[in-house]
Enzyme design. Sequence first.
Site, PDB file in Angstrom:
ATOM      1  N   HIS A   1      -2.450   5.929   6.162  1.00  0.00           N
ATOM      2  CA  HIS A   1      -3.485   5.674   7.175  1.00  0.00           C
ATOM      3  C   HIS A   1      -3.727   4.173   7.303  1.00  0.00           C
ATOM      4  O   HIS A   1      -3.855   3.629   8.399  1.00  0.00           O
ATOM      5  CB  HIS A   1      -4.805   6.351   6.793  1.00  0.00           C
ATOM      6  CG  HIS A   1      -4.703   7.828   6.692  1.00  0.00           C
ATOM      7  ND1 HIS A   1      -4.744   8.646   7.787  1.00  0.00           N
ATOM      8  CD2 HIS A   1      -4.563   8.635   5.623  1.00  0.00           C
ATOM      9  CE1 HIS A   1      -4.626   9.902   7.404  1.00  0.00           C
ATOM     10  NE2 HIS A   1      -4.519   9.923   6.094  1.00  0.00           N
TER      11      HIS A   1
ATOM     12  N   THR B   1       0.834  -1.207   0.000  1.00  0.00           N
ATOM     13  CA  THR B   1       0.000   0.000   0.000  1.00  0.00           C
ATOM     14  C   THR B   1       0.863   1.248   0.000  1.00  0.00           C
ATOM     15  O   THR B   1       1.990   1.229   0.504  1.00  0.00           O
ATOM     16  CB  THR B   1      -0.940   0.039   1.224  1.00  0.00           C
ATOM     17  OG1 THR B   1      -1.791   1.186   1.121  1.00  0.00           O
ATOM     18  CG2 THR B   1      -0.191   0.115   2.534  1.00  0.00           C
TER      19      THR B   1
ATOM     20  N   ASN C   1      -0.893   3.951   1.098  1.00  0.00           N
ATOM     21  CA  ASN C   1      -1.783   4.718   1.958  1.00  0.00           C
ATOM     22  C   ASN C   1      -1.298   4.649   3.419  1.00  0.00           C
ATOM     23  O   ASN C   1      -1.367   3.596   4.060  1.00  0.00           O
ATOM     24  CB  ASN C   1      -3.205   4.141   1.816  1.00  0.00           C
ATOM     25  CG  ASN C   1      -4.229   4.911   2.600  1.00  0.00           C
ATOM     26  OD1 ASN C   1      -3.972   5.335   3.714  1.00  0.00           O
ATOM     27  ND2 ASN C   1      -5.411   5.083   2.023  1.00  0.00           N
TER      28      ASN C   1
ATOM     29  N   HIS D   1     -14.445  -3.012   8.405  1.00  0.00           N
ATOM     30  CA  HIS D   1     -14.172  -3.901   7.282  1.00  0.00           C
ATOM     31  C   HIS D   1     -12.718  -4.399   7.278  1.00  0.00           C
ATOM     32  O   HIS D   1     -12.464  -5.588   7.271  1.00  0.00           O
ATOM     33  CB  HIS D   1     -14.470  -3.123   5.984  1.00  0.00           C
ATOM     34  CG  HIS D   1     -13.924  -1.719   6.020  1.00  0.00           C
ATOM     35  ND1 HIS D   1     -14.334  -0.790   6.936  1.00  0.00           N
ATOM     36  CD2 HIS D   1     -12.950  -1.098   5.306  1.00  0.00           C
ATOM     37  CE1 HIS D   1     -13.658   0.336   6.767  1.00  0.00           C
ATOM     38  NE2 HIS D   1     -12.809   0.169   5.778  1.00  0.00           N
TER      39      HIS D   1
ATOM     40  N   ASP E   1     -14.711   8.024   5.949  1.00  0.00           N
ATOM     41  CA  ASP E   1     -15.001   7.857   7.387  1.00  0.00           C
ATOM     42  C   ASP E   1     -15.931   8.928   7.985  1.00  0.00           C
ATOM     43  O   ASP E   1     -16.802   8.587   8.790  1.00  0.00           O
ATOM     44  CB  ASP E   1     -13.698   7.813   8.206  1.00  0.00           C
ATOM     45  CG  ASP E   1     -13.022   6.451   8.134  1.00  0.00           C
ATOM     46  OD1 ASP E   1     -13.669   5.493   7.682  1.00  0.00           O
ATOM     47  OD2 ASP E   1     -11.850   6.359   8.534  1.00  0.00           O
TER      48      ASP E   1
ATOM     49  N   ASP F   1      -7.901  -4.358  -0.932  1.00  0.00           N
ATOM     50  CA  ASP F   1      -8.659  -3.359  -1.671  1.00  0.00           C
ATOM     51  C   ASP F   1      -9.996  -3.216  -0.962  1.00  0.00           C
ATOM     52  O   ASP F   1     -10.573  -4.202  -0.486  1.00  0.00           O
ATOM     53  CB  ASP F   1      -8.852  -3.771  -3.130  1.00  0.00           C
ATOM     54  CG  ASP F   1      -9.218  -2.569  -3.991  1.00  0.00           C
ATOM     55  OD1 ASP F   1      -8.844  -1.431  -3.629  1.00  0.00           O
ATOM     56  OD2 ASP F   1      -9.878  -2.749  -5.026  1.00  0.00           O
TER      57      ASP F   1
HETATM   58  P1  ITT Z   1      -3.638   1.610  -1.797  1.00  0.00           P
HETATM   59  O1  ITT Z   1      -4.299   1.095  -3.048  1.00  0.00           O
HETATM   60  O2  ITT Z   1      -2.280   2.219  -2.046  1.00  0.00           O
HETATM   61  O3  ITT Z   1      -3.579   0.571  -0.720  1.00  0.00           O
HETATM   62  P2  ITT Z   1      -5.993   3.337  -1.534  1.00  0.00           P
HETATM   63  O4  ITT Z   1      -6.143   4.654  -0.846  1.00  0.00           O
HETATM   64  O5  ITT Z   1      -6.275   3.271  -2.997  1.00  0.00           O
HETATM   65  O6  ITT Z   1      -4.526   2.806  -1.166  1.00  0.00           O
HETATM   66  P3  ITT Z   1      -8.048   1.255  -1.215  1.00  0.00           P
HETATM   67  O7  ITT Z   1      -7.877   0.953  -2.658  1.00  0.00           O
HETATM   68  O8  ITT Z   1      -8.024   0.114  -0.280  1.00  0.00           O
HETATM   69  O9  ITT Z   1      -6.926   2.325  -0.745  1.00  0.00           O
HETATM   70  O10 ITT Z   1      -9.396   2.006  -0.933  1.00  0.00           O
HETATM   71  C1  ITT Z   1     -10.065   2.729  -1.925  1.00  0.00           C
HETATM   72  C2  ITT Z   1     -10.694   3.946  -1.320  1.00  0.00           C
HETATM   73  O11 ITT Z   1     -11.768   3.535  -0.457  1.00  0.00           O
HETATM   74  C3  ITT Z   1      -9.788   4.814  -0.473  1.00  0.00           C
HETATM   75  O12 ITT Z   1      -9.048   5.733  -1.240  1.00  0.00           O
HETATM   76  C4  ITT Z   1     -10.809   5.513   0.423  1.00  0.00           C
HETATM   77  O13 ITT Z   1     -11.419   6.582  -0.269  1.00  0.00           O
HETATM   78  C5  ITT Z   1     -11.848   4.417   0.631  1.00  0.00           C
HETATM   79  N1  ITT Z   1     -11.539   3.694   1.886  1.00  0.00           N
HETATM   80  C6  ITT Z   1     -10.788   2.558   2.013  1.00  0.00           C
HETATM   81  N2  ITT Z   1     -10.728   2.190   3.290  1.00  0.00           N
HETATM   82  C7  ITT Z   1     -11.425   3.106   3.991  1.00  0.00           C
HETATM   83  C8  ITT Z   1     -11.716   3.293   5.365  1.00  0.00           C
HETATM   84  O14 ITT Z   1     -11.262   2.468   6.292  1.00  0.00           O
HETATM   85  N3  ITT Z   1     -12.474   4.332   5.716  1.00  0.00           N
HETATM   86  C9  ITT Z   1     -12.944   5.196   4.805  1.00  0.00           C
HETATM   87  N4  ITT Z   1     -12.705   5.117   3.497  1.00  0.00           N
HETATM   88  C10 ITT Z   1     -11.951   4.070   3.086  1.00  0.00           C
END
Ligand code: ITT
Length: 205
Positions: free
Chosen positions: A19, A15, A17, A184, A159, A76
């Site tokens: 957070h 990742t 991300n 989740h 969130d 994801d």
């Molecule tokens: P990576 O692919 O680099 O891991 P990302 O930000 O794209 O990071 P995800 O694909 O897992 O992360 O998630 C897609 C989006 O869904 C993310 O950008 C957020 O907008 C939302 N999201 C994911 N997890 C969340 C959470 O715990 N709370 C709120 N929004 C979330």
Amino acid sequence: MNLNSLGKETLIFATQNKHKLEEVNHLLNDFFNVIGLHDAGFGDDIPEDEPTLEGNARFKARYIYNKLHKNVFADDTGLEIEALNGEPGVISARYAGEGKNPEDNIQLVLKKLHGVENRRAQFRTVICLIFNHQEFLFEGVVKGTLLTEKNGISGFGYDPIFKPDGYEDTFAQMPMELKNKISHRGLAMQKLIAFFANMLALPGI
Ligand code: ITT
């Protein structure tokens, strides 16, 4: 096993991300030294073009495994809104555009749900783990309601507008420990941890 100086095996979380990395580190800290792509020396974005969460999680984990040949997991997540037939789902990060701006994404959801009575939604996470050359999938789902305005400043993404069932607060009003317990990603991670707890108890691992 690839043990670091603290005696914990390093596990890559595919990742970018921060957070998500922080949340997951909180959960896996007892078992592994979890590092994100940045610390694994990877600056590039991995494509997320698959039509499903499962597909993207698999693609990201395989992508890193094929480059680094190390134990790795990827997740994801999608926000699936009932009244919008499961949107934004797999395009949650770039719902309002390729800029992946969380504020724009929230505003788009609020606009699409303006005047809509059914505010039911769920977050769904799929984790793909590649461990000792084998692939495993874990899923976590949390159901809840989307508010009409933002509440709270913790967490990230959607969130501030998501209130999980059984709680008065949004995810953005909760301490990370509580979000991790019921979210989740937290639920999917608990399955991953149970898997490791079983696996590491076996001789030879
Ligand atoms: P990576 O692919 O680099 O891991 P990302 O930000 O794209 O990071 P995800 O694909 O897992 O992360 O998630 C897609 C989006 O869904 C993310 O950008 C957020 O907008 C939302 N999201 C994911 N997890 C969340 C959470 O715990 N709370 C709120 N929004 C979330």
